[in-house]
Design an enzyme around this catalytic site. Structure first.
Site, short mmCIF file in Angstrom:
data_model
loop_
_atom_site.label_atom_id
_atom_site.label_comp_id
_atom_site.label_asym_id
_atom_site.label_seq_id
_atom_site.Cartn_x
_atom_site.Cartn_y
_atom_site.Cartn_z
N ARG A 60 0.80 -1.24 0.00
CA ARG A 60 0.00 0.00 0.00
C ARG A 60 0.82 1.28 0.00
NH1 ARG A 60 -5.71 -0.20 1.96
NH2 ARG A 60 -5.57 2.04 2.07
N LYS A 166 0.82 -19.64 4.30
CA LYS A 166 -0.13 -20.07 5.32
C LYS A 166 -0.63 -18.86 6.10
CE LYS A 166 1.52 -21.47 9.37
NZ LYS A 166 2.05 -20.50 10.34
N ASP A 195 4.34 -24.70 2.44
CA ASP A 195 4.53 -25.13 3.82
C ASP A 195 6.04 -25.22 3.98
OD1 ASP A 195 5.04 -26.74 6.14
OD2 ASP A 195 2.91 -27.22 6.13
N HIS A 196 6.63 -24.21 4.63
CA HIS A 196 8.09 -24.12 4.55
C HIS A 196 8.79 -25.31 5.21
CE1 HIS A 196 7.95 -22.27 8.58
NE2 HIS A 196 9.24 -22.53 8.67
N LYS A 200 12.49 -27.77 4.11
CA LYS A 200 13.70 -27.94 4.93
C LYS A 200 14.45 -29.18 4.46
CE LYS A 200 11.81 -25.80 9.12
NZ LYS A 200 12.67 -24.71 9.54
N GLU A 234 9.97 -24.16 20.48
CA GLU A 234 10.56 -22.85 20.17
C GLU A 234 10.86 -22.14 21.48
OE1 GLU A 234 9.13 -20.84 16.42
OE2 GLU A 234 7.28 -21.62 17.25
N ASP A 253 -1.27 -22.97 14.11
CA ASP A 253 -0.06 -22.34 13.59
C ASP A 253 1.00 -23.37 13.17
OD1 ASP A 253 1.60 -20.01 13.10
OD2 ASP A 253 2.70 -20.52 14.93
N HIS A 258 2.57 -27.66 9.38
CA HIS A 258 3.94 -28.16 9.39
C HIS A 258 4.07 -29.57 9.98
CE1 HIS A 258 4.67 -24.09 8.42
NE2 HIS A 258 4.79 -23.61 9.65
N LYS A 358 5.59 -22.40 22.31
CA LYS A 358 6.42 -21.19 22.38
C LYS A 358 6.96 -21.07 23.79
CE LYS A 358 5.03 -19.21 18.34
NZ LYS A 358 5.95 -19.16 17.20
#
Ligand code: BG6
Length: 505
Positions: A60, A166, A195-196, A200, A234, A253, A258, A358
Site C-alpha cells: 500500500r 499459510k 509449507d516451509h 527444509k 521454540e 499455527d 507443518h 512457544k
C-alpha cells in the site's frame, strides 16, 4: 538475455530455470524482508535463477523503486543466514527489483500492474512468465486472486502461478472456500500452497533416508515401532505477532500444517516414482488415514497450554497475556500436544505424540522413533534398559542418531546406551539452502512436489477441526506452564496413561 541486463556472465547460470517475474503482494511485510528477498538474492548469487528475472514488490505505502531496494538490501544483509553478502551481485540483482504502490481492493492497481509487467517483461525479457506470491493478510488472498483474474493477469502468454502463504483457511470450510475462490482464476495445478517445513533439507531427507536405503523400511511399521514423538519446540514467544497469533494458536499455527506434513513424511507409503503428484498422492492418502476424533475423544488425546510469566537468566519474561495485541484473558494455546493414530495396516495402534510450543527451554525440532523392546531379556538385566531410538533431527544440529545398547568394556555383561551419529554439517561440509530458496526455485521451475495440494490441506483440517472445536468450548485455567519450561503437566499425563514419557532434551 536482455541486452541491457548488466547481470554478469551467462555462463554463471544453471540452465533450466525459466525466465520470469516474481510479484510479491504484501511486500512491506516481514516475510519479504526476512525470508523471500534473502532467498531470491541467494539463488541469484548461486546462479540458480535465470538472469532474465525481476521482482516486483506490491504494497500500500508509496515508495520509490530505490527506497524499496534499500529496504530490501537492509533485510538481505541482516537475514542472509550463513551466506556472504556480495555488493556487486546485490547491485545487479537490485536492478531487477521494482516496487508498485497499490491497493489490493482497487481494480486500477491491477491495470497498473499489468502495464508494469508488460514494461518489465520487455526490458528484462521475462518471457511473460509470472509467479504471484501472496504474502498479505490471509483475508486478502481471494481478493488478490479475483483482481488478477479480472484484469486478465491470471492467464496470458507464458505461465502464471500463484504461491499462497499459510494459513490456508482457518478451518475446513474456509479452506475449501478459499480453494474455490482461487481456482476461479488459477487452476489447481498452478496454485502452490507453501509449507516451509517441507522445504527444509532435513524434512526432505526423511524420504531419502526411508526410501533411498533398503535397511530401514522393513522395520518401519507397527511390528517394530512402539511409538513416535514429534517435537517442535521454540524458545521464542510470539515476537510481536500477537494479533495474528490470538486467532491462530499453536495447534493451527504449527500442527495443522507443518507437523502433520512432517508426520505424513515419516509415515507415508513409498511412491512408485518421484513425480510431484505421485509423492503428493501418498502424502494425501496418509493424511486421510489419520484418525479424526469424535468430540468425546478429544480431552484424552489433546492438551492445550499457554505460557505465563517467568524470570529466566535474570530477566523477566512476560506471560503470553502480557504480550502486545493479546487479550488479558486470552484462551489461545501457545502449546499444543496431540496423540494421533494412523488407522491403516502399517501403523494400527502406534501412537504418534506431536507437541509444539512457544517459550519452551530450547529450540529443537526432531522426530524420535522408539522401537519395541527386545522380546526376551537374555542378559537378565535388572531393571529396564533404555529403548532403541532413532532420532531425526530437523533443527538445529541437523542430523540422525541411532541409540542402542552396547556391552560396556570389562568383564561380565553390562549393557549401556550408546549412539551412532550422522551430522549434516560435518558430513557434507556445505551450506544447505534455506527452505524458501528450495521452494521458490521449485515453484519457478513448476515442480510442486513439496507444495501442499487442496486435498492434503482439507485432510489436515479434518484432523485438527474436532480439537479446535472442542477447545473453543472450554475455559482453560491459563497460564498453565511457565515460560522456559517444557509445557503443562497434563501433556506428561497424556503420555503416562500409555506408559510413555516425553523425551528429555
Ligand atoms: C511459522 C509459524 O509458520 O513457523 C511461527 O507461524 C513459527 O509461529 C515458525 O515460529 C517456525 O518455523 P521455523 O522454520 O523457525 O521452525
Amino acid at each position: 538475455m536482455a541486452a541491457n541486463n548488466p547481470f554478469a556472465d551467462p555462463a554463471r547460470y544453471e540452465s533450466g530455470t525459466p525466465d520470469c517475474a516474481v510479484v510479491i503482494f504484501g511486500a512491506s511485510g516481514d516475510l519479504t524482508r526476512r525470508k523471500l528477498m534473502p532467498a531470491l538474492y541467494r539463488l541469484m548469487y548461486e546462479g540458480r535463477l535465470s538472469p532474465n528475472f525481476a521482482v516486483i514488490g506490491v504494497s500500500r505505502s508509496p515508495l520509490s523503486d530505490d527506497a524499496f531496494r534499500s529496504r530490501m538490501e537492509e533485510g538481505v544483509r541482516r537475514h542472509l543466514e550463513d551466506a556472504p553478502f556480495d555488493e556487486d551481485i546485490w547491485r545487479s540483482f537490485a536492478e531487477g527489483v521494482f516496487y508498485m504502490a497499490g491497493d489490493i481492493h482497487d481494480r486500477d492497481s491491477y491495470q497498473r500492474l499489468r502495464s508494469l509487467l508488460a514494461r518489465i517483461g520487455d526490458t528484462r525479457q521475462t518471457a511473460g512468465n509470472v509467479l504471484f506470491y501472496l504474502s498479505t493478510q490471509p483475508g486478502q488472498y481471494a481478493p488478490v486472486a479475483d483482481g488478477l483474474g479480472e484484469a486478465g493477469l491470471a492467464r496470458t502468454n507464458g505461465w502464471r502461478r500463484l504461491v499462497v502463504e499459510k494459513p490456508f483457511g482457518h478451518d475446513l470450510a474456509s479452506a475449501r472456500e478459499l480453494s474455490a475462490r482461487l481456482q476461479r482464476h488459477f487452476p489447481e495445478q498452478e496454485v502452490y500452497r507453501i509449507d516451509h517445513y517441507l522445504g527444509k533439507e532435513t524434512v526432505q531427507n526423511i524420504l531419502a533416508f526411508r526410501f533411498g536405503n533398503g535397511i530401514f523400511e522393513p522395520l518401519w511399521n507397527r511390528r517394530y515401532i512402539d511409538h513416535v514423538q514429534i517435537t517442535a519446540a521454540e524458545s521464542i514467544g510470539v515476537e510481536g505477532r500477537g494479533g495474528y497469533y490470538e486467532d491462530a494458536g499453536a495447534l493451527r499455527d504449527m500442527i495443522q500444517n507443518h507437523l502433520l506434513q512432517v508426520m505424513a513424511t515419516v509415515t507415508m507409503e513409498p511412491s512408485a516414482t518421484f513425480e510431484p503428484d505421485a509423492v503428493r498422492d501418498e502424502r494425501a492418502k496418509l493424511l486421510r488415514s489419520i484418525r479424526v476424533f469424535e468430540p468425546g475423544e478429544v480431552a484424552e488425546h489433546a492438551v492445550a497450554g499457554q505460557y505465563g510469566p517467568a524470570r529466566i537468566g535474570g530477566a523477566d519474561v512476560p506471560g503470553y497475556r502480557e504480550e502486545p495485541d493479546v487479550r488479558p484473558d486470552s484462551q489461545t494455546d501457545t502449546y499444543a500436544a496431540v496423540t494421533f493414530f494412523v488407522d491403516n495396516w502399517r501403523w494400527a495402534g502406534v501412537p504418534f505424540y506431536v507437541r509444539t510450543g512457544k517459550q519452551l527451554p530450547r529450540r529443537v525440532t526432531e522426530i524420535a522413533i522408539q522401537f519395541r523392546d527386545a522380546p526376551h531379556r537374555v542378559f537378565g538385566q535388572a531393571g529396564h534398559l533404555p529403548p532403541d531410538l532413532l532420532i531425526l533431527r530437523i533443527q538445529p544440529e541437523e542430523g540422525i542418531s541411532l541409540k542402542f545398547v552396547s556391552k560396556k568394556p570389562g568383564t561380565g555383561m553390562q549393557l549401556r546406551p550408546v549412539s551412532m551419529d550422522f551430522n549434516y554439517g560435518s558430513s557434507f561440509g556445505e551450506r544447505s539452502p534455506s527452505a524458501y530458496e528450495t521452494l521458490l526455485l521449485d515453484a519457478i521451475r513448476g515442480d510442486a512436489t513439496l507444495y501442499t495440494r487442496q486435498d492434503m490441506v482439507e485432510a489436515s483440517w479434518r484432523v485438527v477441526e474436532p480439537i479446535v472445536k472442542h477447545w473453543a468450548g472450554e475455559t482453560f485455567d491459563f497460564p498453565n506452564y511457565a515460560a522456559g519450561t517444557w509445557g503443562p503437566a497434563a501433556a506428561d499425563r497424556m503420555l503416562a496413561r500409555r506408559g510413555h514419557a516425553w523425551r528429555r532434551m
